[in-house]
Design a protein around this motif. Structure first.
Motif, PDB file in Angstrom:
ATOM      1  N   GLU A   1       0.938  -1.256   0.094  1.00  0.00           N
ATOM      2  CA  GLU A   1      -0.080   0.063  -0.162  1.00  0.00           C
ATOM      3  C   GLU A   1       0.819   1.304  -0.033  1.00  0.00           C
ATOM      4  N   SER A   2       0.316   2.446  -0.424  1.00  0.00           N
ATOM      5  CA  SER A   2       0.911   3.592  -0.408  1.00  0.00           C
ATOM      6  C   SER A   2      -0.069   4.773  -0.270  1.00  0.00           C
ATOM      7  N   GLY A   3       0.298   5.880   0.013  1.00  0.00           N
ATOM      8  CA  GLY A   3      -0.566   7.022   0.101  1.00  0.00           C
ATOM      9  C   GLY A   3      -0.963   6.986   1.601  1.00  0.00           C
ATOM     10  N   GLY A   4      -2.086   7.868   1.921  1.00  0.00           N
ATOM     11  CA  GLY A   4      -2.517   8.008   3.183  1.00  0.00           C
ATOM     12  C   GLY A   4      -1.744   9.084   3.596  1.00  0.00           C
ATOM     13  N   GLY A   5      -1.992   9.679   4.938  1.00  0.00           N
ATOM     14  CA  GLY A   5      -1.409  10.555   5.605  1.00  0.00           C
ATOM     15  C   GLY A   5      -2.269  11.609   6.364  1.00  0.00           C
ATOM     16  N   SER A   6      -2.042  12.769   6.364  1.00  0.00           N
ATOM     17  CA  SER A   6      -2.932  13.542   7.199  1.00  0.00           C
ATOM     18  C   SER A   6      -3.302  14.865   6.397  1.00  0.00           C
TER      19      SER A   6
ATOM     20  N   SER B   1      -8.300  16.117   0.246  1.00  0.00           N
ATOM     21  CA  SER B   1      -8.166  14.836  -0.433  1.00  0.00           C
ATOM     22  C   SER B   1      -6.989  13.953  -0.316  1.00  0.00           C
ATOM     23  N   LEU B   2      -7.072  12.960  -0.684  1.00  0.00           N
ATOM     24  CA  LEU B   2      -6.029  11.972  -0.356  1.00  0.00           C
ATOM     25  C   LEU B   2      -6.162  10.754  -1.400  1.00  0.00           C
ATOM     26  N   ARG B   3      -5.241  10.254  -1.749  1.00  0.00           N
ATOM     27  CA  ARG B   3      -5.075   9.074  -2.751  1.00  0.00           C
ATOM     28  C   ARG B   3      -4.323   7.986  -2.273  1.00  0.00           C
ATOM     29  N   LEU B   4      -4.967   6.666  -2.032  1.00  0.00           N
ATOM     30  CA  LEU B   4      -4.551   5.408  -1.680  1.00  0.00           C
ATOM     31  C   LEU B   4      -4.218   4.529  -2.956  1.00  0.00           C
TER      32      LEU B   4
ATOM     33  N   ALA C   1     -19.503   1.662   0.139  1.00  0.00           N
ATOM     34  CA  ALA C   1     -20.240   2.182   1.454  1.00  0.00           C
ATOM     35  C   ALA C   1     -20.977   3.234   1.330  1.00  0.00           C
ATOM     36  N   ASP C   2     -22.289   3.336   1.984  1.00  0.00           N
ATOM     37  CA  ASP C   2     -23.051   4.776   1.788  1.00  0.00           C
ATOM     38  C   ASP C   2     -22.365   5.681   2.268  1.00  0.00           C
ATOM     39  N   PHE C   3     -21.530   5.546   3.369  1.00  0.00           N
ATOM     40  CA  PHE C   3     -20.862   6.708   3.840  1.00  0.00           C
ATOM     41  C   PHE C   3     -19.873   7.453   3.035  1.00  0.00           C
ATOM     42  N   VAL C   4     -19.421   6.592   1.932  1.00  0.00           N
ATOM     43  CA  VAL C   4     -18.587   7.545   0.996  1.00  0.00           C
ATOM     44  C   VAL C   4     -18.797   7.653  -0.331  1.00  0.00           C
ATOM     45  N   LYS C   5     -20.202   7.098  -0.535  1.00  0.00           N
ATOM     46  CA  LYS C   5     -20.662   7.218  -1.954  1.00  0.00           C
ATOM     47  C   LYS C   5     -20.750   9.060  -2.297  1.00  0.00           C
ATOM     48  N   ASN C   6     -20.263   9.071  -3.506  1.00  0.00           N
ATOM     49  CA  ASN C   6     -20.082  10.422  -4.106  1.00  0.00           C
ATOM     50  C   ASN C   6     -19.037  11.450  -3.585  1.00  0.00           C
ATOM     51  N   ARG C   7     -18.035  10.979  -2.572  1.00  0.00           N
ATOM     52  CA  ARG C   7     -16.910  11.274  -2.127  1.00  0.00           C
ATOM     53  C   ARG C   7     -15.548  10.672  -2.458  1.00  0.00           C
ATOM     54  N   PHE C   8     -15.847   9.205  -2.617  1.00  0.00           N
ATOM     55  CA  PHE C   8     -14.667   8.341  -2.821  1.00  0.00           C
ATOM     56  C   PHE C   8     -14.721   7.657  -4.197  1.00  0.00           C
ATOM     57  N   THR C   9     -13.708   7.507  -4.901  1.00  0.00           N
ATOM     58  CA  THR C   9     -13.741   6.655  -6.141  1.00  0.00           C
ATOM     59  C   THR C   9     -12.909   5.804  -6.177  1.00  0.00           C
ATOM     60  N   ILE C  10     -13.315   4.578  -6.550  1.00  0.00           N
ATOM     61  CA  ILE C  10     -11.997   3.255  -6.738  1.00  0.00           C
ATOM     62  C   ILE C  10     -12.123   3.009  -8.014  1.00  0.00           C
ATOM     63  N   SER C  11     -10.738   2.727  -8.232  1.00  0.00           N
ATOM     64  CA  SER C  11     -10.737   2.260  -9.829  1.00  0.00           C
ATOM     65  C   SER C  11      -9.411   1.069  -9.862  1.00  0.00           C
ATOM     66  N   ARG C  12      -9.089   0.630 -10.970  1.00  0.00           N
ATOM     67  CA  ARG C  12      -7.854  -0.253 -11.056  1.00  0.00           C
ATOM     68  C   ARG C  12      -7.139   0.214 -12.049  1.00  0.00           C
ATOM     69  N   ASP C  13      -5.584   0.013 -11.842  1.00  0.00           N
ATOM     70  CA  ASP C  13      -4.669   0.206 -12.740  1.00  0.00           C
ATOM     71  C   ASP C  13      -4.323  -1.108 -13.246  1.00  0.00           C
ATOM     72  N   TYR C  14      -5.033  -1.532 -14.499  1.00  0.00           N
ATOM     73  CA  TYR C  14      -4.681  -3.100 -15.131  1.00  0.00           C
ATOM     74  C   TYR C  14      -3.227  -3.309 -15.171  1.00  0.00           C
ATOM     75  N   THR C  15      -2.203  -2.218 -15.649  1.00  0.00           N
ATOM     76  CA  THR C  15      -0.942  -2.245 -15.969  1.00  0.00           C
ATOM     77  C   THR C  15      -0.157  -2.725 -14.907  1.00  0.00           C
ATOM     78  N   LYS C  16      -0.739  -2.223 -13.764  1.00  0.00           N
ATOM     79  CA  LYS C  16       0.017  -2.691 -12.448  1.00  0.00           C
ATOM     80  C   LYS C  16      -0.526  -3.682 -11.673  1.00  0.00           C
TER      81      LYS C  16
ATOM     82  N   GLN D   1      -9.495   7.061  -4.575  1.00  0.00           N
ATOM     83  CA  GLN D   1      -9.599   8.716  -4.407  1.00  0.00           C
ATOM     84  C   GLN D   1     -10.397   9.159  -3.535  1.00  0.00           C
ATOM     85  N   MET D   2      -9.826   9.769  -2.439  1.00  0.00           N
ATOM     86  CA  MET D   2     -10.721  10.191  -1.419  1.00  0.00           C
ATOM     87  C   MET D   2     -10.921  11.583  -1.310  1.00  0.00           C
ATOM     88  N   ASP D   3     -12.109  12.371  -1.860  1.00  0.00           N
ATOM     89  CA  ASP D   3     -12.347  13.668  -1.772  1.00  0.00           C
ATOM     90  C   ASP D   3     -13.350  14.017  -0.782  1.00  0.00           C
ATOM     91  N   ASN D   4     -13.339  15.399  -0.478  1.00  0.00           N
ATOM     92  CA  ASN D   4     -14.270  15.897   0.520  1.00  0.00           C
ATOM     93  C   ASN D   4     -14.067  15.105   1.963  1.00  0.00           C
TER      94      ASN D   4
END
Length: 119
Positions: free
Chosen positions: A6-11, A17-20, A61-76, A82-85
């Protein structure tokens, strides 16, 4: 056995926004059928945040809808969250999860990455 890195996270301040990112250890050739992120705060059970199948079907999960976006990088063979707001209550240790094998029978977890959100 699949090892996840894992990478990303922080304060960040609330509203920021943060990206994991999470990917299997180099050389992993196993097809990861479902990848996702869970989170846990001390004293609480680990809970699903979002998941995505190898075909791109997502679940949030309902508590992250419209704020977080999950995606896949198939090359890796990676999964990105992606966590916003961000809100103060989003603070937790976030864990990457991957399911593999026939029917996704086997499960692997990352070591966890800390997300801190201040008001």
């Amino acid at each position: 056995q699949v090892q996840l890195v894992e990478s990303g996270g922080g304060s960040v301040q609330a509203g920021g926004s943060l990206r994991l990112s999470c990917e299997p250890a180099p050389g992993t050739m196993i097809s990861l059928k479902v990848m996702g992120w869970h989170r846990q705060v001390p004293g609480n059970q680990r809970e699903l945040v979002a998941s995505i199948t190898k075909d791109g079907d997502t679940n949030y999960a309902d508590f992250v809808k419209n704020r977080f976006t999950i995606s896949r990088d198939y090359t890796k063979n990676a999964v990105i969250l992606q966590m916003d707001n961000l809100e103060v209550q989003d603070a937790a240790t976030y864990y990457c999860n991957a399911r593999y094998g026939s029917g996704g029978y086997y499960s692997a977890w990352g070591q966890g990455t800390q997300v801190t959100v201040s008001s």
